[in-house]
Design a protein around this motif. Sequence first.
Motif, PDB file in Angstrom:
ATOM      1  N   GLU A   1       0.995   6.132   4.723  1.00 32.95           N
ATOM      2  CA  GLU A   1       1.990   5.553   3.824  1.00 32.95           C
ATOM      3  C   GLU A   1       1.862   4.027   3.783  1.00 32.95           C
ATOM      4  O   GLU A   1       1.917   3.414   2.713  1.00 32.95           O
ATOM      5  CB  GLU A   1       3.410   5.950   4.246  1.00 32.95           C
ATOM      6  N   GLU A   2       1.687   3.407   4.947  1.00 30.68           N
ATOM      7  CA  GLU A   2       1.516   1.958   5.004  1.00 30.68           C
ATOM      8  C   GLU A   2       0.224   1.528   4.315  1.00 30.68           C
ATOM      9  O   GLU A   2       0.197   0.502   3.623  1.00 30.68           O
ATOM     10  CB  GLU A   2       1.521   1.473   6.458  1.00 30.68           C
ATOM     11  N   GLN A   3      -0.833   2.310   4.476  1.00 28.65           N
ATOM     12  CA  GLN A   3      -2.102   1.996   3.821  1.00 28.65           C
ATOM     13  C   GLN A   3      -1.932   2.026   2.299  1.00 28.65           C
ATOM     14  O   GLN A   3      -2.449   1.150   1.589  1.00 28.65           O
ATOM     15  CB  GLN A   3      -3.183   2.991   4.237  1.00 28.65           C
ATOM     16  N   ILE A   4      -1.206   3.007   1.791  1.00 27.27           N
ATOM     17  CA  ILE A   4      -0.963   3.124   0.347  1.00 27.27           C
ATOM     18  C   ILE A   4      -0.152   1.929  -0.151  1.00 27.27           C
ATOM     19  O   ILE A   4      -0.471   1.335  -1.186  1.00 27.27           O
ATOM     20  CB  ILE A   4      -0.263   4.461   0.021  1.00 27.27           C
ATOM     21  N   ILE A   5       0.866   1.555   0.600  1.00 28.01           N
ATOM     22  CA  ILE A   5       1.698   0.410   0.210  1.00 28.01           C
ATOM     23  C   ILE A   5       0.868  -0.867   0.167  1.00 28.01           C
ATOM     24  O   ILE A   5       0.918  -1.628  -0.811  1.00 28.01           O
ATOM     25  CB  ILE A   5       2.908   0.253   1.167  1.00 28.01           C
ATOM     26  N   VAL A   6       0.085  -1.111   1.207  1.00 29.66           N
ATOM     27  CA  VAL A   6      -0.734  -2.334   1.247  1.00 29.66           C
ATOM     28  C   VAL A   6      -1.761  -2.320   0.117  1.00 29.66           C
ATOM     29  O   VAL A   6      -2.001  -3.354  -0.525  1.00 29.66           O
ATOM     30  CB  VAL A   6      -1.407  -2.510   2.630  1.00 29.66           C
ATOM     31  N   SER A   7      -2.348  -1.171  -0.162  1.00 32.42           N
ATOM     32  CA  SER A   7      -3.315  -1.070  -1.268  1.00 32.42           C
ATOM     33  C   SER A   7      -2.662  -1.448  -2.585  1.00 32.42           C
ATOM     34  O   SER A   7      -3.244  -2.191  -3.390  1.00 32.42           O
ATOM     35  CB  SER A   7      -3.881   0.344  -1.365  1.00 32.42           C
TER      36      SER A   7
ATOM     37  N   LEU B   1      -3.581 -12.569 -10.031  1.00 30.85           N
ATOM     38  CA  LEU B   1      -4.581 -13.635 -10.010  1.00 30.85           C
ATOM     39  C   LEU B   1      -5.483 -13.610 -11.235  1.00 30.85           C
ATOM     40  O   LEU B   1      -6.014 -14.644 -11.664  1.00 30.85           O
ATOM     41  CB  LEU B   1      -5.426 -13.537  -8.736  1.00 30.85           C
ATOM     42  N   LEU B   2      -5.663 -12.431 -11.817  1.00 27.97           N
ATOM     43  CA  LEU B   2      -6.550 -12.296 -12.979  1.00 27.97           C
ATOM     44  C   LEU B   2      -5.835 -12.541 -14.304  1.00 27.97           C
ATOM     45  O   LEU B   2      -6.482 -12.511 -15.360  1.00 27.97           O
ATOM     46  CB  LEU B   2      -7.203 -10.906 -12.971  1.00 27.97           C
ATOM     47  N   LYS B   3      -4.538 -12.812 -14.261  1.00 28.83           N
ATOM     48  CA  LYS B   3      -3.789 -13.076 -15.518  1.00 28.83           C
ATOM     49  C   LYS B   3      -4.266 -14.344 -16.170  1.00 28.83           C
ATOM     50  O   LYS B   3      -4.609 -15.305 -15.552  1.00 28.83           O
ATOM     51  CB  LYS B   3      -2.288 -13.199 -15.227  1.00 28.83           C
TER      52      LYS B   3
ATOM     53  N   VAL C   1       0.038  -3.328  -2.986  1.00 27.50           N
ATOM     54  CA  VAL C   1       0.375  -4.753  -2.930  1.00 27.50           C
ATOM     55  C   VAL C   1      -0.870  -5.584  -3.258  1.00 27.50           C
ATOM     56  O   VAL C   1      -0.811  -6.513  -4.066  1.00 27.50           O
ATOM     57  CB  VAL C   1       0.960  -5.141  -1.557  1.00 27.50           C
ATOM     58  N   LEU C   2      -2.003  -5.266  -2.641  1.00 23.13           N
ATOM     59  CA  LEU C   2      -3.229  -6.028  -2.891  1.00 23.13           C
ATOM     60  C   LEU C   2      -3.681  -5.883  -4.344  1.00 23.13           C
ATOM     61  O   LEU C   2      -4.153  -6.858  -4.950  1.00 23.13           O
ATOM     62  CB  LEU C   2      -4.330  -5.596  -1.932  1.00 23.13           C
ATOM     63  N   GLU C   3      -3.518  -4.702  -4.915  1.00 24.31           N
ATOM     64  CA  GLU C   3      -3.865  -4.504  -6.323  1.00 24.31           C
ATOM     65  C   GLU C   3      -2.985  -5.380  -7.213  1.00 24.31           C
ATOM     66  O   GLU C   3      -3.475  -6.011  -8.160  1.00 24.31           O
ATOM     67  CB  GLU C   3      -3.702  -3.036  -6.706  1.00 24.31           C
ATOM     68  N   THR C   4      -1.703  -5.449  -6.918  1.00 30.58           N
ATOM     69  CA  THR C   4      -0.789  -6.283  -7.694  1.00 30.58           C
ATOM     70  C   THR C   4      -1.150  -7.757  -7.572  1.00 30.58           C
ATOM     71  O   THR C   4      -1.171  -8.482  -8.577  1.00 30.58           O
ATOM     72  CB  THR C   4       0.674  -6.042  -7.250  1.00 30.58           C
ATOM     73  N   VAL C   5      -1.465  -8.216  -6.365  1.00 31.13           N
ATOM     74  CA  VAL C   5      -1.867  -9.610  -6.164  1.00 31.13           C
ATOM     75  C   VAL C   5      -3.130  -9.900  -6.978  1.00 31.13           C
ATOM     76  O   VAL C   5      -3.216 -10.918  -7.675  1.00 31.13           O
ATOM     77  CB  VAL C   5      -2.082  -9.931  -4.673  1.00 31.13           C
TER      78      VAL C   5
END
Length: 139
Positions: free
Chosen positions: A121-127, A137-139, A129-133
């Motif tokens: 569950e934590e791995q999914i959350i961090v994944s 950054l690509l905006k 979060v990193l995708e959103t970051v």
Amino acid sequence: MQPHQAFFHEYRMMYRPFINKLNVYLASHQLYSSQWAILRLLISEKSLTLVEISNSLNVEKPTTTRMIQKLIELDYVTTVPGKDKREKKVQLTSFGHDVCKDVQVTIEQFQLDALEGISVEEQIIVSKVLETVRNNLLK
């Protein structure tokens, strides 16, 4: 340190050790992490142009060209004609498919060891979060 500062600090402190250790595992397949990123992309996308690979990985086209050339020399990828004569698509060779399967076995335990003590569950959350970051950054 503010939470946002700690987030990026921890990411930076994790990134280099991760890449360095990953490269040790990949060396037995004559690969570096950047080349492995291309092969992983080709596993899922089947065939792509140099421009598509460059854009997907956010890497300059000359850098991608050099990495693809090395992968061709290793017989991991090949180029095939695209829709028009100016376009070339890059795809895995049969040998490249076999190497990718071996690489995945090679790094599976490394990845699991790196995530020791972190729940799925934590791995999914961090994944996420990193995708959103990354998307921010690509905006």
